[in-house]
Motif scaffolding. Structure first.
Motif, PDB file in Angstrom:
ATOM      1  N   PHE A  26      -0.206   3.915   1.539  1.00 38.62           N
ATOM      2  CA  PHE A  26      -0.521   4.543   2.821  1.00 38.62           C
ATOM      3  C   PHE A  26      -0.107   3.599   3.952  1.00 38.62           C
ATOM      4  N   ARG A  27      -0.120   4.122   5.146  1.00 42.64           N
ATOM      5  CA  ARG A  27       0.152   3.297   6.324  1.00 42.64           C
ATOM      6  C   ARG A  27      -0.866   3.651   7.417  1.00 42.64           C
ATOM      7  N   CYS A  28      -2.139   3.465   7.126  1.00 41.88           N
ATOM      8  CA  CYS A  28      -3.168   3.853   8.099  1.00 41.88           C
ATOM      9  C   CYS A  28      -2.879   3.219   9.460  1.00 41.88           C
ATOM     10  N   TYR A  81      -4.590   2.186  11.960  1.00 41.30           N
ATOM     11  CA  TYR A  81      -5.356   1.034  12.460  1.00 41.30           C
ATOM     12  C   TYR A  81      -5.161  -0.197  11.586  1.00 41.30           C
ATOM     13  N   CYS A  82      -4.426  -0.039  10.492  1.00 39.99           N
ATOM     14  CA  CYS A  82      -4.297  -1.133   9.527  1.00 39.99           C
ATOM     15  C   CYS A  82      -2.877  -1.677   9.447  1.00 39.99           C
ATOM     16  N   MET A  83      -1.898  -0.792   9.460  1.00 44.66           N
ATOM     17  CA  MET A  83      -0.511  -1.230   9.262  1.00 44.66           C
ATOM     18  C   MET A  83       0.409  -0.559  10.275  1.00 44.66           C
ATOM     19  N   CYS A 114       0.843  -1.193   0.000  1.00 41.49           N
ATOM     20  CA  CYS A 114       0.000   0.000   0.000  1.00 41.49           C
ATOM     21  C   CYS A 114       0.877   1.242   0.000  1.00 41.49           C
ATOM     22  N   ASN A 119      -8.074   3.205  -1.540  1.00 44.50           N
ATOM     23  CA  ASN A 119      -7.856   4.418  -0.744  1.00 44.50           C
ATOM     24  C   ASN A 119      -7.970   5.662  -1.637  1.00 44.50           C
ATOM     25  N   GLY A 177      -4.426  -4.580   1.008  1.00 41.92           N
ATOM     26  CA  GLY A 177      -3.516  -3.612   0.476  1.00 41.92           C
ATOM     27  C   GLY A 177      -4.247  -2.601  -0.425  1.00 41.92           C
ATOM     28  N   GLU A 178      -3.487  -1.869  -1.159  1.00 46.13           N
ATOM     29  CA  GLU A 178      -4.117  -0.952  -2.101  1.00 46.13           C
ATOM     30  C   GLU A 178      -4.091  -1.598  -3.493  1.00 46.13           C
TER      31      GLU A 178
HETATM   32 FE1  SF4 Z   1      -4.950   2.265   4.721  1.00 51.21          FE
HETATM   33 FE2  SF4 Z   1      -6.166   0.616   2.962  1.00 51.21          FE
HETATM   34 FE3  SF4 Z   1      -3.542   0.915   2.959  1.00 51.21          FE
HETATM   35 FE4  SF4 Z   1      -4.691  -0.341   4.984  1.00 51.21          FE
HETATM   36  S1  SF4 Z   1      -4.619  -1.030   2.918  1.00 51.21           S
HETATM   37  S2  SF4 Z   1      -3.015   1.161   5.086  1.00 51.21           S
HETATM   38  S3  SF4 Z   1      -6.599   0.804   5.130  1.00 51.21           S
HETATM   39  S4  SF4 Z   1      -5.041   2.518   2.559  1.00 51.21           S
END
Ligand code: SF4
Ligand code: SAM
Length: 338
Positions: free
Chosen positions: A28-30, A32-34, A26, A104, A72-73
């Motif tokens: 991003f590194r949200c 609550y997710c990663m 991904c 995302n 993932g993305e």
């Molecule tokens: Fe955020 Fe989706 Fe990436 Fe998880 S997979 S870090 S929720 S964008």
């Protein structure tokens, strides 16, 4: 194509919905997710796009009618558009009713038009805040502007956009009415999701952030007349209508309400594991069957799928009610595909 028996689990639920994670990576590194320093899987463990196509096609042959691509993305996977182009043949043939994705939004500016050309009609875009600084904080690496531009591109391409917002106490609770109003003004559906205990990433923090959607709904009712909508989308969301505006708001509440009775879905990870339930550890490794060169007609692969479905459990065991996180699973959401 010969008619095959549908996939029916031990609780008489017909499996018609497959969610497929096409990558664990991904941009991003949200929080609550990663974790920030995620270690991703080596390439050889990841199904190739051809293997993903083969797996999805087998499920479609066994009665799956809705395919959701996630990660993932999903849109950061290299050449992912060739997968969408190829799998869209099942839409053309009428065997697949819906091809959709959860994203995302960061790459939608680039791909929205192509997705629409592949027959995608709707996308779910995850967005937890409309404040740029907060967006950067919750996603660690994301930029709000990029996602807003992606949403514009999706709408311009004629895609219906649904916003998924994780409800986080002390974070986006103060933005509740802004988010609701923004979605309404842009004619986008909105669904709130309760934060789930997935992955080994600061769980206590996540418990602090847990905001029950019953509470969120009560907050909405302070300003609006909120009425129950009985129709179901076939998914885990329950819906309410804001009478003043006619807007429909969805609630995905794995923790405060269980939605397992009507579960029609299974999840395939990017490594070929099939999870029969998001909230349980049991899985079937389909990759070996998928890569078995002796299985030229796919019979062994089909058998492996049927065997997995025969183990689909009744439901999950997530529970925050005792102020501790129990029923937790150690996988990250990005692994199973949210
Ligand atoms: Fe955020 Fe989706 Fe990436 Fe998880 S997979 S870090 S929720 S964008
Ligand atoms: N990257 C894409 C995205 O963010 O939409 C697709 C994958 S992401 C794992 C799918 C969804 O799972 C997102 O809406 C995200 O907010 C949600 N999610 C991730 N971790 C979660 C958690 N611990 N609890 C609840 N939802 C979570």
């Amino acid at each position: 194509m010969d008619a095959r028996a549908d996939l029916i689990d031990p609780f008489h639920r017909k499996i018609t919905y497959l969610r497929v994670s096409v990558t664990d990576r991904c941009d991003f590194r949200c929080v609550y997710c990663m974790s920030e320093d995620m270690t991703f899987l080596p390439k050889k463990e990841i199904l190739t796009l051809e293997e993903l196509d083969k797996a999805c096609t087998a499920f479609i042959n066994l009665g799956v009618r809705k395919l959701r691509i996630t990660g993932g993305e999903p849109l950061v996977r290299r050449s992912i558009m060739s997968f969408f182009e190829s799998i869209s043949r099942h839409l053309d043939s009428g065997r697949l009713e819906e091809l959709t994705l959860t994203t995302n939004g960061s790459q939608l500016s680039r791909y929205a038009k192509q997705l629409a050309e592949c027959g995608v009609r709707r996308v779910n875009v995850s967005l937890d805040t409309l404040v740029p600084e907060k967006f950067a904080k919750i996603t660690r690496w994301g930029r709000l502007n990029q996602v807003l531009a992606g949403i514009d591109a999706a709408q311009d391409a004629g895609l219906r956009v649904k916003i998924n917002t994780v409800a986080l106490k002390g974070f986006n609770d103060i933005e509740l009415f802004d988010i609701v109003g923004w979605c309404h003004a842009r004619d986008m559906d909105l669904t709130f999701i309760e934060v789930m205990p997935m992955g080994d990433i600061g769980n206590e923090e996540r418990l602090d952030r847990y905001w029950s959607l019953d509470e969120l709904r009560s907050r909405l009712a302070e300003r609006y007349t909120v009425s129950e909508v009985s129709e179901s989308s076939g998914g885990p969301a329950r819906y309410a209508r804001i009478e003043e505006t006619g807007q429909k708001v969805g609630f995905i509440t794995p923790l405060s309400h269980n939605f397992c009775e009507s579960c029609n879905r299974v999840r395939l990870t990017c490594t070929g594991e099939l999870f029969m339930c998001l909230g349980q550890e049991d899985k079937a490794d389909l990759r070996a069957a998928l890569r078995n060169e002796a299985d030229s007609d796919g019979a062994l692969f089909e058998e492996a799928i049927r065997d997995a479905i025969s183990r689909k459990p009744k439901g999950h065991d997530f529970d925050y009610s005792r102020q501790t996180v129990s029923g937790r699973v150690s996988r990250h959401m990005s692994h199973t595909g949210g």
